[in-house]
Design a protein around this motif. Sequence first.
Motif, PDB file in Angstrom:
ATOM      1  N   TYR A 194      -9.422  -2.103   6.582  1.00  0.00           N
ATOM      2  CA  TYR A 194      -9.661  -0.661   6.570  1.00  0.00           C
ATOM      3  C   TYR A 194     -11.160  -0.440   6.378  1.00  0.00           C
ATOM      4  O   TYR A 194     -11.841  -1.276   5.773  1.00  0.00           O
ATOM      5  CB  TYR A 194      -8.940   0.004   5.401  1.00  0.00           C
ATOM      6  CG  TYR A 194      -7.439  -0.141   5.353  1.00  0.00           C
ATOM      7  CD1 TYR A 194      -6.608   0.940   5.617  1.00  0.00           C
ATOM      8  CD2 TYR A 194      -6.840  -1.348   4.992  1.00  0.00           C
ATOM      9  CE1 TYR A 194      -5.216   0.823   5.539  1.00  0.00           C
ATOM     10  CE2 TYR A 194      -5.464  -1.480   4.915  1.00  0.00           C
ATOM     11  CZ  TYR A 194      -4.656  -0.393   5.185  1.00  0.00           C
ATOM     12  OH  TYR A 194      -3.297  -0.512   5.103  1.00  0.00           O
ATOM     13  N   GLY A 285      -0.356   1.885   1.672  1.00  0.00           N
ATOM     14  CA  GLY A 285      -0.345   3.328   1.891  1.00  0.00           C
ATOM     15  C   GLY A 285       0.326   4.083   0.760  1.00  0.00           C
ATOM     16  O   GLY A 285      -0.088   5.194   0.389  1.00  0.00           O
ATOM     17  N   LYS A 354      -5.676   7.604  -1.113  1.00  0.00           N
ATOM     18  CA  LYS A 354      -5.336   8.602  -0.096  1.00  0.00           C
ATOM     19  C   LYS A 354      -6.483   8.796   0.888  1.00  0.00           C
ATOM     20  O   LYS A 354      -6.274   8.956   2.100  1.00  0.00           O
ATOM     21  CB  LYS A 354      -4.999   9.923  -0.766  1.00  0.00           C
ATOM     22  CG  LYS A 354      -4.514  11.001   0.196  1.00  0.00           C
ATOM     23  CD  LYS A 354      -4.084  12.259  -0.562  1.00  0.00           C
ATOM     24  CE  LYS A 354      -3.541  13.314   0.397  1.00  0.00           C
ATOM     25  NZ  LYS A 354      -3.098  14.530  -0.339  1.00  0.00           N
ATOM     26  N   LEU A 358      -4.546   5.725   3.306  1.00  0.00           N
ATOM     27  CA  LEU A 358      -3.359   6.423   3.806  1.00  0.00           C
ATOM     28  C   LEU A 358      -3.631   6.990   5.188  1.00  0.00           C
ATOM     29  O   LEU A 358      -4.626   7.693   5.399  1.00  0.00           O
ATOM     30  CB  LEU A 358      -2.965   7.553   2.840  1.00  0.00           C
ATOM     31  CG  LEU A 358      -1.719   8.362   3.228  1.00  0.00           C
ATOM     32  CD1 LEU A 358      -0.479   7.479   3.205  1.00  0.00           C
ATOM     33  CD2 LEU A 358      -1.550   9.563   2.299  1.00  0.00           C
ATOM     34  N   ASN A 359      -2.732   6.676   6.141  1.00  0.00           N
ATOM     35  CA  ASN A 359      -2.870   7.185   7.509  1.00  0.00           C
ATOM     36  C   ASN A 359      -4.266   6.893   8.060  1.00  0.00           C
ATOM     37  O   ASN A 359      -4.952   7.759   8.592  1.00  0.00           O
ATOM     38  CB  ASN A 359      -2.590   8.692   7.545  1.00  0.00           C
ATOM     39  CG  ASN A 359      -2.353   9.196   8.958  1.00  0.00           C
ATOM     40  OD1 ASN A 359      -2.034   8.429   9.861  1.00  0.00           O
ATOM     41  ND2 ASN A 359      -2.511  10.497   9.153  1.00  0.00           N
ATOM     42  N   THR A 383       0.744   2.713   8.018  1.00  0.00           N
ATOM     43  CA  THR A 383      -0.206   3.166   7.006  1.00  0.00           C
ATOM     44  C   THR A 383       0.139   4.557   6.473  1.00  0.00           C
ATOM     45  O   THR A 383      -0.493   5.038   5.547  1.00  0.00           O
ATOM     46  CB  THR A 383      -1.646   3.195   7.554  1.00  0.00           C
ATOM     47  OG1 THR A 383      -1.757   4.230   8.547  1.00  0.00           O
ATOM     48  CG2 THR A 383      -2.022   1.845   8.180  1.00  0.00           C
ATOM     49  N   VAL A 384       1.138   5.198   7.060  1.00  0.00           N
ATOM     50  CA  VAL A 384       1.543   6.543   6.612  1.00  0.00           C
ATOM     51  C   VAL A 384       2.435   6.427   5.379  1.00  0.00           C
ATOM     52  O   VAL A 384       2.705   7.424   4.715  1.00  0.00           O
ATOM     53  CB  VAL A 384       2.264   7.294   7.750  1.00  0.00           C
ATOM     54  CG1 VAL A 384       2.643   8.694   7.331  1.00  0.00           C
ATOM     55  CG2 VAL A 384       1.379   7.335   8.977  1.00  0.00           C
ATOM     56  N   ALA A 385       2.910   5.229   5.044  1.00  0.00           N
ATOM     57  CA  ALA A 385       3.714   4.984   3.841  1.00  0.00           C
ATOM     58  C   ALA A 385       5.069   5.631   3.881  1.00  0.00           C
ATOM     59  O   ALA A 385       5.573   6.118   2.877  1.00  0.00           O
ATOM     60  CB  ALA A 385       2.954   5.435   2.586  1.00  0.00           C
TER      61      ALA A 385
END
Length: 388
Positions: A194, A285, A354, A358-359, A383-385
Amino acid sequence: MAFKGTRRRSRLRLETEIENMGGHLNAYTSREQTAYYAKCFKDDLAQGVDILADILQHSKLDETAINHERGVILREMEEVEKTVEEVIFDRLHLTAFHESPLGYTILGPVENIQSITQKQLKTYIRTNYTADRIVVVAVGQIDHGSLIRTVEEKFADLPVGGRGMAVYEKPVFYGSELLYHVDDEPIGNLAVGYEGVAWTHPDSIGLMLLQTIIGFYKKGEGLTDPWLSGNRATNNLAIQLLDGGCESFSSFNTCYKDTGIFGVYLQATEAGTGHCIQELLFHIGALAHNVTDEEVARGKRQLKATLFGALDSTTSIAEDIGRQLLVYGRHIPIAEFCLRLEAIDTLEVQRVAKKYLLNADIAVTAMGPLKNLPSLPELRTRTVANRL
């Protein structure tokens, strides 16, 4: 090349001088920094500084020595290519930062090694080895005033920088993949990255803490069964993958001058590759919404133990101080770091997760039997969890 002789010292004299001191001389290069270091007795400090100053300012860079070193570097490159983890991380940088020099390997391409000239080396040293880009650090029972006087005398020939320096924009991070299918290998090696942050970014310590919270796992090692582990990444893998498949994983967080890369490195069997990477991405995520006070407190203790435990020699302490002076412009005391770390609470950890995890776009590099590895768009959705 720095140890092949100077105007004042031949290679033999340099080696003999170090041996007679009972000292040690070495150097290494990372993606952003180069370090030369000498270890010696305190009474030989002036001589040690003189040797370092001599090789940095007055190396001969003999053509014969340059040609010899080409072969040495090429053999070193062959050894690096045999280390799968090294290859994966090099390719991860290439994938994530493929339009920036940050994507290059440290040794560089073969054609550059075979064609580099004495003139190019001298130009590089003249341009980059300047007073404003160098810090001198000494650790041990040393008189600081004496060290300053010695450095001022021995490094007097260093040029002042500012001319000829290349100007680079912040490297762009790309969500992309680079895969090497090797079906006859028993284990797949994968890295997911990331976009991280620079050393000086306010969220850098938050990402360090997140790396520690994610942690690491190696099959068959550790005192606690993965089913009972307090590390939820390990625990989730044990529960979700009843048939196993995950050999190991470890989180990483690497900072650079103006960017960074955060992620996980994973080893898994062919059958477990897809399940393992998806489960880890889901867990990472989920940290944006679901991290406990206990996990944060444990992560802080582990982070301090890791960072301070690494400062177990004069060499590692000198490296740490030098790196901090280059990236922060000052040395950050341990007490200050601890205060900044303790100021991070659970809500702050969730905010950082976040924002960055996240995403988020991801870069993926993998090598081995990859038939069961999901496509990049599929991995991106993880990755959206949300469990699918």
